[in-house]
Design an enzyme around this catalytic site. Structure first.
Site, PDB file in Angstrom:
ATOM      1  N   ASP A 781      32.130 -34.363 -14.958  1.00  0.00           N
ATOM      2  CA  ASP A 781      31.296 -35.027 -15.785  1.00  0.00           C
ATOM      3  C   ASP A 781      30.750 -34.187 -16.740  1.00  0.00           C
ATOM      4  O   ASP A 781      30.544 -32.934 -16.346  1.00  0.00           O
ATOM      5  CB  ASP A 781      30.297 -35.798 -15.153  1.00  0.00           C
ATOM      6  N   ASP A1187      27.048 -35.767 -11.352  1.00  0.00           N
ATOM      7  CA  ASP A1187      25.594 -35.807 -10.962  1.00  0.00           C
ATOM      8  C   ASP A1187      24.977 -37.132 -10.895  1.00  0.00           C
ATOM      9  O   ASP A1187      23.995 -37.130 -10.580  1.00  0.00           O
ATOM     10  CB  ASP A1187      24.943 -34.746 -11.844  1.00  0.00           C
ATOM     11  N   ASP A1191      29.201 -41.714 -11.870  1.00  0.00           N
ATOM     12  CA  ASP A1191      30.431 -41.113 -11.222  1.00  0.00           C
ATOM     13  C   ASP A1191      30.649 -41.614  -9.905  1.00  0.00           C
ATOM     14  O   ASP A1191      31.595 -40.989  -9.327  1.00  0.00           O
ATOM     15  CB  ASP A1191      30.099 -39.740 -11.029  1.00  0.00           C
TER      16      ASP A1191
END
Length: 1472
Positions: A781, A1187, A1191
């Site tokens: 990410d 994080d 996700d």
């Protein structure tokens, strides 16, 4: 290869737009009338062809749903299945009875990395079985749209129809409202003073059932009899009358005696109870369901939460064969029991009788991984409609009115039959309930009560009777893991094949009079068992403590507030969230009043608190729709409270006494329950190393059998007695296949996990560690992972009037005092002042921040934006009254009191020295009177604002620039809008657009009733906020290390594609000179491609539409492949378009995109999840590092997911790192490789140790001798065990090598060197043995002597083998490139030094000493001692160099990984 042309892609695109069904979320599913069986067919098809490596699971809500929702991109173009069986007699829809067929089209796409491994069921049975799923009525048409209806109308026009055209219309929720009596209990029918009524005779069964009114005045619980049909009650009365008449004939003495012995008073009731219990038996099934004859003997079920297919077969026990089975167990001294325990399918074949599902006494359940269990069936009286226990499917058409259908929820009928007996079983803490209507077992995880759409009704709570009904149907609200007792764990440990083999070996050694050795091994085994027992109890206790939660809650029951245990909550209960006793939410619920802030980090790993708001009527309609598809939308999640999340603040709204919520799911049906299940029952990884290890053991077993045969022949020649011959031969097996061999697999992993824990990296799935050593591609990410968490405001650019030319952007303003340099927000004298003032007000108010204990909580971007203004934010603001002068009903009154709401207020910060605004100016106090929260589908949020004493209401909206531009009046957009936006995004900045307008009506009532659609339309564009997102300092270095190790790196972000490219270049993730981005051609001519790829810097340069190779300018010829140095950046809309209809697009085209794309931008959480799957289809071992909650789906789907989170162990991913940068990825990969190599080395060492001892024993057996008791002890305990442990202490090597470690234990490059090593061992033992026999001091062995093994043969082989054990460990302790050099393993060096010293000492030991006699040594000459030392040194160098050199001659096996084959083909093309 054909390019996806307009008549391929465009057809799907245009038809999609004509239907107005854009797919905004890949995990979403369309809720239509498509057959449930067709749904399951697709599900199974996906499962056999798409590798879901995770566990089954954005704005916070969608990510949590991603934990347990299957992600599919298949369109509804699968061939129609054919009907199977005469199912209409069961009252089922024909579409629901169609068999589950596999799609050849999908199978041809790609083979699954995790194919089904059904063993008990045949593939044909599973393919053709009737099926059910936790996804009721889902057709897997991935054109499902999570975007609210009004947004669809804006995008696609108002004249088109949509499958989900409105939250209310054309949705299942609408039909629920029209037939909301189904599955619920009418308040009129369930309370009040009316006497209980009978519903009349049920036409289906001929029985009369209780209506069982649930009066609020009734405090008693139901008795069993009240759930039993009336006809059975009459039989009960006859039994009791007979008992009464019998007792009346007895003498008074007899009655007195019976009374004294407490027997006469209950004998009749015992008969009644026995009679009722008799009717619960499967034999009486037709008595209660005459019109629902059971036909199916087995079924298939898809557990969407775990992405798992299971087969279910029904059985009864044959009494005759059960007796035979027990007799066999007794006669074989438990051997048959052990076999059936280890191979339970044998038990089924021995005494199981196949029966229909409805008549089962127990069921056999096998999942696609071959895991097999037997579960008993539970039967209990229920006597309620089917819709009260299972999700009801046959809702009437929305066009009908409730009065037209004339249905009542507690009246049994053809489509909602009464369920006299509840037939259930439990699998993995999921309750399966038999549906007579479908002749299948189903689950009620997503059951809904249609009354929930009416907030005024649900706010009344439940009656005691309804609560008891639902507790019976849904169970207790508790996540209690059944902890095995100490005796159960001990029993399981002792009967494990490992320990059974140990017991067999100990008995064998005892009979052979190896008492000391047997006693030591027995003691070690006992200690090992108790250590394992303690460890299991500790782990299960920790998990149980983490999952279990209990508290007291205040609940509305029978219209009175009462305090109960949280375990007694059932769906539909109303409870108080603001109760101080509740700090953690006890169930999944929907917030009904007030608002609260929760922390969902335990579920998502996202540490940012989340605000929750009261549900509206639209929310409840959407909730009903969402439960039908198991997809909690972002719209609903803003009011959805997840079980297990922490309550930071529950704020009671003015005028209300408490913050209330309604229970919607309990126990293991909740999100937390699903996640706990995924931890207790992790999906098998199918890692090749583990499969090969058992093949390897099988290979060693063949050697053992060979040794057994050779030894028997040799013993016959020597003339040994049969007892000695049998014992010696069996002893060979215990030597060749040491019981400790499988345990060595975990040694390296355990040490590596400990090292990771010291670095702040925690793992909840240890098997994933070895897999991390094989990672081929690592996805990241962007925000918060590659870049810093916080965004810094670079500045703002305001849209300014430009005369007749419209609007233009002003200069970049980096100081907030330059934005609106006035003292009062009311001080505006020019159009520019008004524009600047409005833009400044949007910065002040358009955010989702909340104030808790004086601290601002919320999204980091909102926090940075508001911090940039320098103002203050307060909630529950009461220092200054906000007037509503134009309120129709309350003219000239203060609106907070009228509306019972006090707004959140922003005002100048008096403590800020840079503040230029007047503190006491009423115009400088802005009240946020209403918020429309950010939705990931819309990518924007809005607020309605009013000043302290002004009569104007403003609305402000902020969001993605491309989204805001669509809802603004085009005349207000600056002419250089695209140019300025491109400039910032191209340079890696994040841009947020702001817009606003004045509301047409100036009343408080209007501000609370106006729709979001109206607020977010025809806006005036105000300007840009530009954020700079700095790279974390570790990012570039980590990415370079990964690339140097030949590990591909990919960025997968929800940010703008140009920003992502800029960050990718800055971080070094993109190293190619050219980056091509796609654009969708909305109006392609016939045959033209829909997707065009252009160079981001030079748009004139494009890619060939067929090969995706750069095209030369002028002649449109493809450039030389050798000159190509480019990568692709894919946007979310293109990714969606390509992989939604992947079967219609050439596979080569999709593979080319997956192989060459480095950037995936504007990706939704579900698209990230799907990307992991698509990469896995190419046989990549995929890692993902993120994080946040966005996700979660990708973290679970990837082979190795690493979450950067403050939580020590988040269920969002296998790995959780407290190191908030991507350097932790290097640690995981390094330790994964080290663990894999260590496990590999330990496994090989234990094998060679067995081979060395096997050769020693075989040579001695040839002379009728053996090793001594204490010689075995010395070798096994003092040499082998310490060496094996110290070998595993090697740390990982700092640098990650390009070559990945091998995980193939049975390849020729492993087995051939191993066989060479075994031959060398034999050679270096055989030659000294031959030589010693020629020595003058040679002592012959005593043939068959068990106690006296002293001989020169024994002594020489003992000394030589001792050194072989030690030197083999040194040879196998390979250091770089995966582990530190052996010299850095201090413990290993010390152990080797001590072992060599001890072995040398033994060679010089006086054979007449105590130790010499204990080890039964014989004297040898000094010269022969030196010969042995030189000989073992030669042995060491031979083993060090010969096997590796032979390994180099072997041809490397061609990789079977798909991506490697594709890359090789491309390289060949480049060479040509």
């Amino acid at each position: 290869m054909d390019i996806p042309s307009s008549n391929q892609i465009q057809h799907g695109q245009r038809s999609e737009r004509n239907r107005r069904m854009p797919r905004a979320s890949f995990s979403s599913t369309a809720t239509t009338s498509t057959a449930a069986t067709l749904t399951s067919a697709m599900v199974l098809d996906q499962n056999n062809s798409e590798p879901y490596a995770g566990a089954t699971f954005e704005a916070v809500p969608s990510s949590i749903v991603s934990f347990h929702h299957p992600h599919s991109f298949q369109s509804s173009n699968l061939p129609s299945p054919h009907s199977s069986g005469n199912l209409e007699q069961r009252g089922r829809r024909l579409t629901e009875s169609e068999p589950l067929v596999l799609s050849s089209a999908e199978q041809s796409r790609s083979s699954s990395r995790n194919p089904s491994h059904f063993r008990f069921f045949t593939q044909e049975q599973i393919s053709n079985a009737e099926g059910a799923s936790t996804l009721e009525n889902t057709d897997y048409d991935m054109a499902w749209d999570a975007t609210p209806a009004y947004e669809q109308d804006r995008i696609y026009g108002t004249g088109l129809s949509s499958r989900r055209s409105s939250i209310r219309s054309f949705s299942r929720a609408s039909s629920l409202s029209n037939a909301k009596s189904y599955g619920s209990f009418s308040k009129r029918g369930r309370s009040g003073s009316r006497a209980p009524q009978r519903l009349g005779e049920n036409s289906d069964t001929g029985f009369v059932y209780h209506s069982a009114t649930h009066s609020s005045s009734s405090l008693s619980r139901y008795t069993t009899r009240e759930r039993i049909p009336i006809e059975l009650e009459s039989q009960t009365d006859e039994i009791l009358e007979d008992e009464s008449s019998t007792h009346s004939l007895e003498s008074s003495d007899s009655r007195r005696s019976a009374s004294e012995n407490n027997r006469g008073s209950f004998s009749g009731h015992d008969d009644v109870h026995n009679q009722h219990s008799e009717y619960l038996k499967p034999d009486y099934h037709e008595k209660f369901y005459p019109q629902y004859a059971p036909n199916l003997h087995y079924q298939r079920f898809y557990i969407a939460e775990e992405d798992l297919v299971i087969g279910i077969a029904a059985y009864q026990t044959s009494k005759f064969w059960y007796i035979i089975y027990n007799l066999c167990c007794f006669l074989t001294f438990g051997l048959v029991y052990l076999l059936t325990r280890w191979l339970p399918h044998l038990k089924v074949k021995l005494y199981g009788v196949k029966v229909p599902l409805a008549k089962a006494e127990w069921v056999v359940i096998e999942n696609e991984f071959g895991e097999f269990v037997i579960q008993p069936i539970d039967r209990q009286w229920y006597n309620r409609p089917l819709s009260t226990v299972l999700p009801f499917e046959n809702y009437p058409n929305p066009s009908y009115e409730p009065n037209d259908i004339n249905l009542s929820h507690h009246h049994a009928n053809e489509i909602n039959p009464n369920v006299p007996i509840l037939i259930t079983f439990e699998y993995r803490y999921i309750k399966f309930i038999y549906s007579p209507l479908d002749d299948l077992f189903k689950t009620n995880n997503n059951w809904i009560d249609p009354d929930w759409v009416d907030l005024s009704t649900v706010s009344n709570g439940l009656t005691k009777g309804v609560q008891e009904d639902r507790e019976l149907a849904f169970g207790k609200n508790q996540i209690n893991l059944r902890m095995k007792t100490t005796s159960e764990i001990l029993f399981n440990e002792v009967l494990h094949p490992f320990y059974v083999f140990q017991v067999f070996s100990i008995i064998l050694w005892g009979i052979d009079e190896y008492y000391y050795y047997a006693a030591c091994i027995f003691l070690i085994s006992v200690l090992s068992i108790f250590d394992s027992l303690n460890e299991q109890k500790k782990v299960s206790r920790n998990l149980a403590e983490m999952s279990h939660f209990h508290c007291d809650v205040r609940v509305l029951r029978d219209k009175f507030w009462t305090t109960i245990s949280s375990s007694e909550l059932v769906p539909g209960d109303i409870y108080e969230v603001s109760d101080p006793n509740i700090t953690i939410l006890p169930c999944d619920s929907i917030l009904l009043s007030s608002d609260c802030i929760v922390n969902e980090s335990m579920l998502t790993g996202e540490s940012v608190p989340v605000s929750k708001f009261p549900a509206t009527e639209e929310t409840m309609y959407q909730l009903c729709d969402d439960f039908q598809s198991t997809q909690i939308s972002s719209f609903v999640s803003k009011s959805f409270l997840y079980n297990g999340t922490n309550i930071i603040r529950a704020r009671i709204a003015p005028g209300q006494t408490a913050a209330l919520a309604m229970v919607v799911r309990t126990g293991f049906s909740t999100t937390k329950g699903s996640l706990v299940r995924s931890m207790v029952f992790p999906k098998p990884t199918g890692f090749k190393f583990y499969r090969d290890s058992f093949k390897y053991i099988g290979f060693m077993s063949l050697i053992a059998i060979f040794g057994f045969c050779v030894s028997c022949v040799q013993f016959i020649k020597l003339g040994l007695d049969k007892k000695t011959m049998i014992l010696r031969a069996l002893d060979i097996i215990t030597i060749v296949v040491p019981p400790a061999l499988p345990a060595t697999l975990t040694i390296g992993t355990n040490f590596a996990l400990s090292r990771l824990k010291e670095k702040g990296i925690f793992c909840i799935s240890p098997t994933r560690l070895n897999i991390s050593g094989k990672i081929d591609v690592m996805c990241f990410d962007k925000t918060g992972t590659l870049t810093e968490d916080g965004l810094d405001v670079l500045g703002v650019q305001i849209s300014e009037p430009n005369g007749v030319r419209g609007q233009k952007f002003g200069e970049l303003l980096s100081d907030i005092r330059q934005v609106f340099p006035k003292f009062s927000l009311n001080d505006c004298s020019s159009p520019l002042d008004f524009k600047s003032r409005n833009f400044f007000m949007s910065l002040l108010t358009c955010h989702s921040l909340r104030s808790v204990d004086g601290n601002l909580l919320g999204d980091p971007l909102d926090f940075k934006m508001f911090q940039f203004t320098g103002w203050s934010f307060e909630e529950d603001f009461q220092k200054r009254a906000f007037h509503s002068l134009y309120e129709g009903r309350h003219e000239d009154d203060v609106f907070p009191e009228n509306s019972e709401i006090i707004p959140a207020v922003v005002h100048p910060d008096s403590n800020n020295r840079e503040n230029t605004f007047t503190d006491n100016d009423p115009h400088n106090f802005l009240g946020v009177v209403r918020s429309f929260e950010f939705l990931s589908e819309l990518r924007r949020m809005s607020v309605i604002v009013k000043t302290n004493n002004d009569d104007v209401y403003w609305s402000f909206t902020k969001g993605a620039p491309e989204v805001i531009s669509e809802i603004c009046n085009k005349s207000t957009l600056p002419a250089d809008f695209e140019e300025v936006l491109r400039c910032y995004t191209h340079n890696g900045y994040r841009v947020i657009a702001c817009a606003g307008k004045t509301l047409p009506k100036r009343t408080w009532l209007y501000s609370q009733k106006v729709s979001r659609e109206e607020v977010e339309s025809n806006l005036e564009f105000l300007g840009f906020i530009i954020f700079q997102n700095k790279l974390k300092k570790e990012t570039s270095e980590t990415l370079k290390s990964l690339q140097d190790a030949n590990i591909r790196t990919i960025m997968c972000t929800g940010d703008n594609i140009l920003t992502a490219i800029s960050v990718g270049r800055e971080a070094g993730l993109i190293q190619c000179s050219r980056v091509y981005v796609p654009s969708i051609n909305d109006t392609p001519l016939h045959g033209e491609p829909v997707i065009v790829w252009r160079d981001v810097n030079e748009p004139d340069k494009i890619l060939d539409t067929k090969t995706l190779k750069p095209v030369k300018l002028g002649n449109n010829s493809v450039e030389s492949l050798r000159e190509c140095n480019y990568t692709l950046a894919v946007s979310g809309d293109v990714f969606r378009l390509l992989f939604r209809d992947e079967n219609e697009i050439p596979e080569e085209y999709l593979n080319e995109i997956l192989l060459n794309s480095s950037i995936y931008a504007r990706m939704s959480p579900d698209e990230k999840h799907e990307l992991m799957i698509q990469l896995q289809k190419l046989d990549y071992t995929v890692g993902f590092c993120g994080d946040g909650a966005n996700d979660c789906g990708a973290l679970k789907a990837a082979d190795v997911g690493i979450s950067l989170s403050e939580a020590e162990a988040s269920v969002a991913a296998p790995f959780t790192s407290k190191i908030f940068n991507i350097s932790c990825v290097l640690d995981v990969i390094r330790e994964g490789r080290a663990a894999l190599v260590t496990s590999f080395a330990c496994f090989q060492y234990m094998s060679l140790y067995s081979a060395i001892q096997f050769i020693t024993i075989t040579i001695l057996y040839s002379r009728g001798s053996n090793l001594g008791d204490f010689q075995f002890l010395y070798i096994d305990l003092l040499l082998i065990v310490p060496i094996a442990i110290c070998m595993s202490w090697s740390k990982s090597y700092e640098k990650i090598d390009k070559k990945r470690p091998s995980a193939n234990l049975v390849s020729p490059k492993i087995l051939v060197p191993l066989l060479i090593s075994v031959f060398l061992v034999f050679l270096f033992q055989f030659i000294p043995w031959i030589i010693v026999q020629k020595m003058s001091w040679y002592i012959k062995p005593i043939v068959g002597g068990d106690d006296a093994v002293q001989s020169s043969d024994n002594t020489v082989l003992f000394f030589v083998s001792n050194f072989q054990y030690i030197l083999t460990a040194i040879v196998l302790s390979v250091g770089p490139p995966y582990r530190e050099p052996m010299s850095k393993n201090f413990e290993f060096i010390v152990d080797i030094t001590v072992s060599i010293g001890a072995s040398l000492l033994l060679m010089t030991l006086d054979t007449e000493s105590y130790l010499g006699k204990m080890l039964q040594l014989t004297p040898i000459s000094n010269s022969f001692t030196m010969f042995i030392i030189v000989w073992v040194i030669l042995n060491y160098y031979a083993q060090l160099y010969i096997p590796p050199s032979i390994k180099g001659w072997l041809k490397k096996k061609k990789s079977s990984k798909k991506y490697k084959l594709l890359i090789q083909e491309e390289m060949k093309l480049k060479e040509v």
